[in-house]
Scaffold this active site. Sequence first.
Site, PDB file in Angstrom:
ATOM      1  N   TYR A 228       7.500  66.135 -30.589  1.00 29.00           N
ATOM      2  CA  TYR A 228       7.812  65.222 -31.399  1.00 29.00           C
ATOM      3  C   TYR A 228       6.739  65.240 -32.818  1.00 29.00           C
ATOM      4  CZ  TYR A 228       8.517  60.951 -34.269  1.00 29.00           C
ATOM      5  OH  TYR A 228       8.864  59.993 -35.146  1.00 29.00           O
TER       6      TYR A 228
ATOM      7  N   LYS B 251       6.747  66.647 -36.542  1.00 22.25           N
ATOM      8  CA  LYS B 251       6.603  65.502 -37.653  1.00 22.25           C
ATOM      9  C   LYS B 251       5.329  66.040 -38.722  1.00 22.25           C
ATOM     10  CE  LYS B 251       8.762  62.613 -38.412  1.00 22.25           C
ATOM     11  NZ  LYS B 251      10.107  62.316 -39.229  1.00 22.25           N
TER      12      LYS B 251
END
Lengths: 337, 847
Positions: A149, A153
């Site tokens: 994640y 990002k």
Amino acid sequence: MLGRTGPCWRPSGKAMKVLVTGASGLLGRAVARLLVRQGHEVTTFQRRPSGVDGATDVRGSVTDEDALRAAVQGAEGVIHLAAKVSFTGRAAEFYEVNVEGTRRLLRVARDAGVRDFVFVSSPSAANSGAAIAGLGAEPAAPQRAHGDYSRTKAEAELLALAEDDPGFRVAAVRPHIVWGPGDTQLVERVLQRAKRRRLPLLDTGAALIDTTYVDNAASAIVAALHRMEHIHGKALVVTNGEPRPIGELLAGICAAGGVPAPSWAVPGGVARAAGTVVEKLWTWAGRKEEPPMTRFLAEQLSTAHWFDQRETRKLLDWTPEVSLDEGLARLAEHYRS
Amino acid sequence: MLDNAAQLSRRGLTPRGTLLCVHGNPTWSYLWRSLVAAGSDPAHPWRVVAMDQLDMGYSERTGTFRRLADRINDLGDLTDALGLEGPVFTVGHDWGGAISLGWALAHPQLLAGVVLTNTAVHQPSGSKIPPALQLALHPAVHGWGTTTSDAFVRVTLALARPPLPADIRRAYMAPYRGARRRDGVGNFVADIPVDASDPSFPALEGVAEGLRGLAVPALMLWGPRDPIFSDRYLKDLIGRLPQADVHRFEGAGHLLAEDRDIAEPIFQWLAAHTGPDGPRAGNPTDSGEFRPLWSLLAEQAAGPSGGETAVTEMAPDGAPARSLSWRQLERSILDLAAGLRDLGVGKGTRVSLMVPPGVDLTVALYACLRLGAVVVVADAGLGTRGLSRAVKGATADFIIGIEKALAAARVFGWPGRRISVGDLPQASRRVLGVETSLAALAKSGTGRDSGRMPDVEPTAAAAVLFTSGSTGPAKGVLYTHERLAAMRETVAKTFGIRPGARLVAGFAPFALLGPALGAVSVTPAMDVTAPRTLTARALADAAAAIDATVVFASPAALRNVVATLGGIEEAGHQALERVQLLLSAGAPVPEPLLVEVQRLLPRASLHTPYGMTEALPVTDISLEQIQAAEAAAAAGTVEGAGNGVCVGWPVHGAHVAVIPLAPDGTAPGSDPVTEAGMTGEILVSAPHVKEAYDRLWLTQRESADLPGWHRTGDVGHFDAAGRLWVEGRLAHVVTAPGGVVTPVGAEQAIERVDDVRLAAIVGVGPAGTQAVVAVVETVPPARTPGPAAPELAARVRKAAQEAGVKVSAVLVVPAQPTDIRHNAKIDRTRLACWAERVLAGGRRGKP
């Protein structure tokens, strides 16, 4: 009269056409609602219905470029929140949604003549896992980020900020740990585990953590859209500016949810190690629900994460309106009703 | 050679003069790079010339043995060749110091001043050369250690505190790779004269003696943790250049230029000695006639009450152990002074007094003052390490001490000839290196020409006292005779203590002031180094012994007195009921404690003066006034009342003001104000303020940068009634994003929370965006340090919030770390470091 930072303020009172992606999530919905309240013309884009009254709801996935292109037509501003937010999952999925999805949206937004693009990012994009005590927004660093994640990002943020130019202004806003009534990411998870007595404190629960009440995150993101001339090209961390020891924070959430607070402690190092193993096994076994402990979660809960908010508040001309304690009170109200 | 002349002229800068920098062995001009950089700064352009001496650094290897005289000549040849013009300030380190001074003596027409860092010109008599050098000079070691191997170079570089980064260490080593490049290193060591038979002895003696006539400004910057050029060499140099400004960087070592920033102080000093502003104005002094500290003592002895008791010491059994009348006291002082004079004690001699308060200390102290000697008073309240650092830094010529102190002097290698209090057995004397005793000196001085005491200059140094060291290493504070006399005047006038008053001295600093006030003094039976050992019984016995009218006691002592009330009998109560005045100083005294003390001393006016080692006292307030101030704060009727400890109004002769705080937690302004509610660093101006910090030129300069004022390092504000409220230490101010937070106001609010005994507010995180943390000691105490339970945290947070402070985290500790002397000052710096670690998610450990 409301202050200049009040939720109803907007520059010169002129309505703006805004596309909000990921508006079915806690934060996306709050952002879309705030924009509607301010009188802007809002289009929401996500896979499930957003439930935002007054907005034009378009259903679709960021993996579908045609759907994106259709949704962004006519928009002057874009707020991009859609992302795969999870502690586990296959790396390719994260990449497809978070990196490629952002790349697609940037492309179609520029083609459609969008002027301002707010990329909603995460402080974990710049976090190597070490304690953060009072730092500002460090540059995103995919190579140092822990977990898919954070890595995706970070990559997406770099991608977005690289697109910034005077005709297509891009800024990244990184709210840190957003929570509030209806939150499934943190609050529900904490309460579920606490109920089953599976929520440990890591170390002594002393790590100082800053969080963001959802309404504050939303008002900061909307403020960003209005302050693009001051912030474009930059990444800003947004928080309540009220760091608290994680133990107290969890106790506060548990109290609001009416469940007993955690009372047993696990050494942070053990939890981090265990988290890494569990994370791998879970993904490998293809389990869909969230694992009990991940390395990312262990780091989040055992090391300090609080930020210097002076620059953010100055540039956004914004201050959080809901204090931590007020937020907890609202959470308690939510669970009582 | 480093020379910034070309650079300066390229940039169109005219240098104000030249710094001629001379390195020692085995460094090279690289040592001075920070000075070269600073000299090129347009704010203060100076030409900086730093050469590598021949056979050293990157200079030519001559194949000759260059001795001290050669090197002084070499330097002269170089400056001739450069056509150096004045004014020149020499800067020397290590043996480069002697060479630079040799050049200085040979070039008086160019010389404007000298700067010395960790160097020496003379082996003080009666002392051996340092063991480390003995080793390097030893024939079995010398050739191998200095030339064949690079051991000498490595060992020298390892002296850096903290250790040198690898790249800097490599840079120092670079010119000395290979034995042939190290001949100069070996020769340099071999040239060190150990005694008169060495070839370079005459040259060094010439420099050493020549210095005595050198009248130019001098600056000595010193790293005391130097196994070679220790404090005794600094002392020797101060003796030769008494005009020198001296700064000892506590904790720094031999390679001072690496351990600390020396460029900034040197350029500040240069500006002070060459700039247009000239010497700064001193503190205002009383225009009144100077009456030395002992004048009332002498008058009492000569007057009608000369036969009455002057000083008394209590025994633990409640009876007076020893007493002297005024005449006996004066006689004892003069006898001892005569004996000390024969031993060599005279004007400017530093005498360290390590004697507990009582008759012996009183006699020794006044005897030294009468001789014009400087008394050094370091107490065990500094802790063993702090005491040792303080004593070494003050480099006393003599130590007068009880056996325990002399044993410590022996163990820790404190400088000074040793004098015991009582006669010791021959064996102990030998082991402790004791020359004589006070008793023996008094005997030898009895009745001898005591009328011929020297006249002391009002502006001559009289005493060095030490700060408690609760914010960094204890600092020596220098008082002159006139300032000590002014302190007596202030105490006498502020508290109305007149000759004939009878006081119980339960607090060391004031124990010495009793005779100066012409007051009868009694020392209670207690361990004065541990204030909390004063019992109610001991206090009552002491009061009864002299029918006391005044009591001095520290807050910690009062706490114990109240805790041991049961031990007093009827007679004791009666004696305490006759006390008219109680003074308690050293740390804030909580009002509830004073209320309890008032019950014990029903007729006494209770005063808690505020002050510090550098200014005793600054303000004064009584219990009734404290209660009125608190009431005003609670009612909000007086502007500025509240947020701190109210310490009352300035004492007789003192002026107090503040320099407002800036958002970064400093007090940068230059306009002292007394506006109600304005928080700032507290300044005091009074004739009894310290003369200077001892051998801390930089610290002194910072503390006195506003002419006539002493910066206290405390923060506070006035209220509209002119009362001062102290909000904490400047160093403890927390810089939160919303503004600066001074600790005391919130701490007081938190201490009103049930279960909280002592609170400290500290900041964690970067300056300007610090998170505020409350560290509390609870009742009952927590078993382990760590985060407070959420319930307690919420109450503490609420209390702080009501005092206007937003607290991020609440931590508990089993006991707050406090200073030894007052047992009251919380070490917030240490707490902050610990809190930062714990709250980052690290190990909780101990604060």
